[in-house]
Structure formats: structure tokens, C-alpha cells
Design a protein around this motif. Structure first.
Motif, PDB file in Angstrom:
ATOM      1  N   PHE A  75       0.808  -1.209   0.000  1.00 21.27           N
ATOM      2  CA  PHE A  75       0.000   0.000   0.000  1.00 21.27           C
ATOM      3  C   PHE A  75       0.850   1.272   0.000  1.00 21.27           C
ATOM      4  N   GLY A  76       2.165   1.117   0.236  1.00 21.91           N
ATOM      5  CA  GLY A  76       3.034   2.287   0.249  1.00 21.91           C
ATOM      6  C   GLY A  76       2.777   3.200   1.423  1.00 21.91           C
ATOM      7  N   ALA A  77       2.122   2.687   2.469  1.00 22.57           N
ATOM      8  CA  ALA A  77       1.809   3.483   3.658  1.00 22.57           C
ATOM      9  C   ALA A  77       1.508   2.523   4.803  1.00 22.57           C
ATOM     10  N   ASP A  78       1.550   3.048   6.032  1.00 23.44           N
ATOM     11  CA  ASP A  78       1.265   2.187   7.184  1.00 23.44           C
ATOM     12  C   ASP A  78      -0.204   2.214   7.577  1.00 23.44           C
ATOM     13  N   ALA A  79      -1.062   2.860   6.780  1.00 24.18           N
ATOM     14  CA  ALA A  79      -2.504   2.876   7.008  1.00 24.18           C
ATOM     15  C   ALA A  79      -3.216   2.853   5.661  1.00 24.18           C
ATOM     16  N   ILE A  80      -4.360   2.189   5.613  1.00 24.88           N
ATOM     17  CA  ILE A  80      -5.117   2.070   4.365  1.00 24.88           C
ATOM     18  C   ILE A  80      -5.909   3.339   4.114  1.00 24.88           C
ATOM     19  N   THR A  81      -5.686   3.945   2.972  1.00 26.36           N
ATOM     20  CA  THR A  81      -6.486   5.092   2.534  1.00 26.36           C
ATOM     21  C   THR A  81      -6.909   4.844   1.091  1.00 26.36           C
ATOM     22  N   VAL A  82      -8.208   4.859   0.845  1.00 26.58           N
ATOM     23  CA  VAL A  82      -8.739   4.581  -0.493  1.00 26.58           C
ATOM     24  C   VAL A  82      -9.619   5.740  -0.937  1.00 26.58           C
ATOM     25  N   HIS A  83      -9.605   6.009  -2.232  1.00 25.36           N
ATOM     26  CA  HIS A  83     -10.388   7.112  -2.784  1.00 25.36           C
ATOM     27  C   HIS A  83     -10.959   6.717  -4.131  1.00 25.36           C
ATOM     28  N   VAL A  84     -12.194   7.137  -4.389  1.00 29.37           N
ATOM     29  CA  VAL A  84     -12.844   6.904  -5.676  1.00 29.37           C
ATOM     30  C   VAL A  84     -12.508   8.092  -6.573  1.00 29.37           C
ATOM     31  N   THR A  85     -11.838   7.827  -7.688  1.00 27.63           N
ATOM     32  CA  THR A  85     -11.420   8.890  -8.590  1.00 27.63           C
ATOM     33  C   THR A  85     -12.431   9.089  -9.714  1.00 27.63           C
ATOM     34  N   GLY A  86     -12.363  10.257 -10.338  1.00 30.34           N
ATOM     35  CA  GLY A  86     -13.244  10.549 -11.460  1.00 30.34           C
ATOM     36  C   GLY A  86     -13.020   9.606 -12.630  1.00 30.34           C
ATOM     37  N   GLY A  87     -11.761   9.197 -12.839  1.00 28.79           N
ATOM     38  CA  GLY A  87     -11.461   8.262 -13.914  1.00 28.79           C
ATOM     39  C   GLY A  87     -12.143   6.928 -13.712  1.00 28.79           C
ATOM     40  N   ASN A  88     -12.160   6.449 -12.465  1.00 25.51           N
ATOM     41  CA  ASN A  88     -12.830   5.180 -12.179  1.00 25.51           C
ATOM     42  C   ASN A  88     -14.335   5.280 -12.385  1.00 25.51           C
ATOM     43  N   VAL A  89     -14.908   6.391 -11.980  1.00 24.58           N
ATOM     44  CA  VAL A  89     -16.350   6.583 -12.172  1.00 24.58           C
ATOM     45  C   VAL A  89     -16.688   6.577 -13.660  1.00 24.58           C
TER      46      VAL A  89
END
Length: 484
Positions: A435-449
């Protein structure tokens, strides 16, 4: 009129609710999966770029697989000698003149055994020869804890905390580098000037040793090439072979030579002899070498990396320089390869699950129209044309899928919000790297939509063409009588 009839038809059928709920669930899962994929990709990319690869690198053209660590060929019979970037000065001047680029730095790469001065705690490492302060200014993930980076032209070594602990050294300690040179070994030593840490530690980072380029070139036996302003010729040297010189024999050049029983030169002075009438060793600035294996490039915030890389590559082709541009993943080489393939395997698994779900969704849309064969026959019997019936069925499918997509995206955004709010901390080192980080952060991007909407519209069309064509082939009389 058409839209109104299609809407009433969708609302009046109970099956519409089931189809909408199913598509909404599938879209929500797809939305979450894409958010996770983007999170892992972006996390690893940001971590590597800010730690050692930069946004992209400039490397010599080569037929071998080459990263910042050198030869990446899976099977090799001997140590590969890396080429250098030529012409270094012109390339760096061109890069610095581009407004998109924030900074550049050269790097010499090699592998060596690193140990304490007493020969203890030896370990294999990748040695990066770079300008200390210039390098750290580009790598925002590196933070000095103790000491200071070695200055331009000075000898020194910088280690991350994990490497320093394993070697048992600290600021002021001396470390030795050892490389094999045929039957012999080359050994160089330098003092540790700084201990640093990375924002997100990756196990491969513990193998990096950052050292001054003079030491690394000497260690690897790399011939120095200096910039034109690194030395000055005195008048006598300039006129050495001029027509005004009065020597008549080439041997006259060595008339004053004498024998010595031992070498009296330091490492730098040995490169240029003081016995000649050419360049004096004291007149050479050894910190202005143009011998580098790579150039690391960092861009300004908000720049499109791929667009800038294409622009730089065009400039290189235009000038005929024998170099190429490589992105961060190729710069990282095999160190990022296993993470890339682990994400690919994970992605494939999710895609298979979602593909099965969308097949069921498509079948539901097909059955939804096939079950209306009698209704279609009745419409045709009262004068409805085939085109009108086709457009009505297509509109109904679009209403079902687009409504489901909107609900699915909204559900996905809600889920990602709660995932981020939960602040799930990762303790497993592999997951931290993934994940490249020590905590999970997820986001829905405009490209995915946008991709989701394109996908569901394609499903709507697929679920419309086949059943409508078959239903319209049935005569109105047979359709009314219940033909399928």
C-alpha cells in the motif's frame, strides 16, 4: 413520449428492483476494488519516487535490462560494466531549462560489500554515488536524524537507521567498501556523516548506502571525465606542441625525468602526473566530474509525468544523444517488480469475481426482454414499428443500468469514507510495502467513475441487442399466443 413509456415500464415491473439492486451491488464492489488498486499503485509510486527513483531517470541506451541498481538481466555470466550518460553537461543544461522540471542529480551505481572499519558486520549493499545535499533536496522521503550530508567535493557516507544498526555504526564511524576486481579486491573507506530515515520504510531501502561520487568511482574503477571548467591550462602547457617550441626530438620532453623508488601521489594526484608540463593535479577540481551512470529527474507539483517524458525523449532524439528516458518503475527494477505482480494477481482475482457478477447482470437484462415477447407482439399488433420497440427496450435498459451505476458509485464512496475514517493501521511489512503506507487510505477517482459508466452502458447495449432481435423475429400473432 418514448422516455415516458420506458420509465413507466421499468417502474411497473417488480423485476426492475431486483436488477437495480444487483447491478448496484456489483458496481459498488467494482468501485471499491478500483479504489484499492489505485491506492496500492499510488502509494508505492509515491514512496519510490520520493525515496530514490525520482519521477523518471535518464540512462544510456542499452540492450540489457537496466535499473538504478545496474544490470537487471535474470541470468548473467559476469559483472556488467555500466555505460555513462553522454553528453552529460548538455543533457543537464537542457533538462534544467525546461519549466516542468524541479531538479536533477547524477548517480553512480554499484554493488559492494559494506562493513565496519574493524571488518565486522559485513553485508551486501547497493552503493549510490551522489551529491549529498543535491540528492536529499529531491528525495522528500529522506529525513536526516543525526549529522549532516557530506558537502560537495567531500568524502562521506549516509546510512538509514536500519542499515546503521545492522552495521553497528553511527555518525563519525568509518565504513569500508569492498568489490572484487578479478583475483584482487578494491577497498575504499569513508566516514559516516549522517543517519537518516524514510517516511515509509521498505526492506529494499535497507540495502541502500549513499556515498560521495568520488569514493564510488574510485571503488568501481570508473575513469573520470571532467567538465571544461574543472581545470585551467597554464601558458607553458598550452604552448607545449606549438610551432615556437625549440625541442627537436620527442625524447627531449623527458630530458629532465628521473627514477623514483616509490609512488608519492595521492589517489587524485595519481590521475594526472606533476612531472608533465600539462595539467597540474592541484589545478583540477575533482568534484566537477561528468561521469555518471544515470540522471535522476524530479518534476514540479502537478506536472503530467508521461507528457514530460515524451517531451524530453523528443529533445534527445532531435539532438541525437544516445540516451533514453525510463519511468520510476523501470528505475526501481526488480525491487518493485514483485509488488507489481502481486497487485496484478490480486487485480485478476477481483476482476474474475466481478466478471462473473456482470455476466449474471447481463443475463438478467436479456431475460428481462425475452420475457416480454408477448408484450412486444401486442405492441406490434396495434401498429408499433420495430424501431420504436427497439428504442424503448434500449431506453429501459439504460434507465436500469445508469440508475444502478449512480447508486453503486454513491455506495462505493460511502464505503471508502468509512474505511478511511476507521484508520486501519497495517503492521505486516508486506502490506505496508504493497500500500506504500502504514494505514489504508482509499479514494474513488473521477477516472474510475467514468470507466464504470462506460462499462454499464456497454452492458445495457449487450443486454438489449440479442433479445430484441430474437423477439422481433416472432410474428405478432405468435407473440400474442405466447411464443418465445
Amino acid at each position: 413520449m418514448l422516455l415516458k413509456l420506458a420509465f413507466k415500464s421499468v417502474v411497473s415491473r417488480r423485476s426492475s428492483i431486483v436488477i437495480i439492486l444487483f447491478i448496484t451491488f456489483a458496481v459498488c464492489l467494482f468501485c471499491l476494488a478500483n479504489a484499492v488498486f489505485d491506492s496500492t499503485e499510488q502509494g508505492v509510486q509515491t514512496n519510490y519516487i520520493a525515496s530514490f527513483t525520482g519521477d523518471f531517470i535518464i540512462r544510456p541506451k542499452s540492450k540489457i535490462q537496466q535499473s538504478l541498481f545496474g544490470d537487471e538481466t535474470p541470468v548473467t555470466g559476469e559483472l556488467t560494466v555500466l555505460d555513462t550518460v553522454v553528453p552529460y553537461e548538455q543533457i543537464t543544461e537542457k533538462l534544467k531549462s525546461m519549466p516542468e522540471i524541479a531538479g536533477t542529480t547524477g548517480q553512480i551505481s554499484g554493488a559492494a560489500m559494506v562493513e565496519r572499519s574493524d571488518g565486522a558486520n559485513r553485508r551486501a549493499s547497493y552503493v549510490f554515488g551522489v551529491e549529498g545535499e543535491e540528492y536529499l533536496s529531491l528525495m522528500q522521503s529522506i529525513h536526516i536524524l543525526r549529522g549532516a550530508p557530506y558537502a560537495h567535493g567531500e568524502r562521506g557516507v549516509m546510512l538509514c537507521t536500519e542499515s546503521a544498526e545492522k552495521l553497528g555504526v553511527d555518525v563519525g564511524s568509518t565504513v569500508q567498501f569492498i568489490v572484487a576486481d578479478g583475483p584482487n579486491y578494491r577497498i575504499r573507506a569513508a566516514n559516516v556523516t549522517a543517519i537518516f530515515e524514510y517516511d515509509i520504510y521498505n526492506e529494499i531501502f535497507g540495502r541502500f548506502v549513499i556515498a560521495d561520487p568520488i569514493t564510488v568511482r574510485s571503488l568501481l574503477g570508473i575513469t573520470e571525465v571532467f567538465s571544461s571548467d574543472s581545470y585551467e591550462l597554464n601558458e607553458e602547457a598550452t604552448n607545449l606542441f606549438s610551432e615556437n617550441n625549440d625541442f627537436t626530438d620527442f625524447d627531449d620532453l623527458f630530458a629532465d625525468a628521473s627514477d623514483f623508488d616509490e609512488a608519492l601521489f595521492t589517489e587524485e594526484e595519481a590521475l594526472i602526473s606533476e612531472n608533465t608540463n600539462s595539467v597540474q593535479a592541484s589545478e583540477v577540481d575533482f568534484s566537477k566530474s561528468t561521469t555518471w551512470n544515470y540522471i535522476i529527474v524530479r518534476l514540479k507539483e502537478g506536472q503530467n509525468t508521461k507528457r514530460v517524458m515524451r517531451k524530453v525523449a523528443r529533445q534527445f532524439r532531435k539532438n541525437g544523444w544516445p540516451v533514453q528516458v525510463a519511468d520510476w518503475r523501470h528505475a526501481a527494477g526488480s525491487t518493485a517488480l514483485y509488488l507489481f505482480w502481486m497487485r496484478k494477481i490480486f487485480n485478476i482475482g477481483i476482476v474474475i469475481v466481478l466478471a462473473a457478477g456482470f455476466i449474471i447482470v447481463n443475463n438478467s437484462l436479456v431475460i428481462n426482454i425475452l420475457d416480454r415477447t408477448r408484450e412486444i407482439g401486442t405492441l406490434r399488433a396495434i401498429g408499433a414499428k420495430k424501431r420504436f420497440i427497439s428504442l424503448q427496450c434500449m431506453t429501459e435498459n439504460l434507465i436500469l443500468t445508469i440508475t444502478s451505476s449512480i447508486l453503486g458509485v454513491c455506495a462505493g464512496r460511502i464505503c471508502t469514507h468509512f474505511i478511511n475514517k476507521a484508520h486501519i493501521v497495517l503492521h505486516n511489512s508486506f502490506l505496508v510495502q504493497l500500500f506504500g503506507a502504514d494505514a489504508i487510505t482509499v479514494h474513488v477517482t473521477g477516472g474510475n467513475v467514468l470507466k464504470l459508466f462506460i462499462l454499464v452502458i456497454a452492458l445495457a447495449l449487450l443486454g438489449w441487442v440479442y433479445p430484441v432481435i430474437n423477439a422481433l423475429k416472432v410474428s405478432p400473432v405468435d407473440a400474442i399466443q405466447g411464443a418465445k
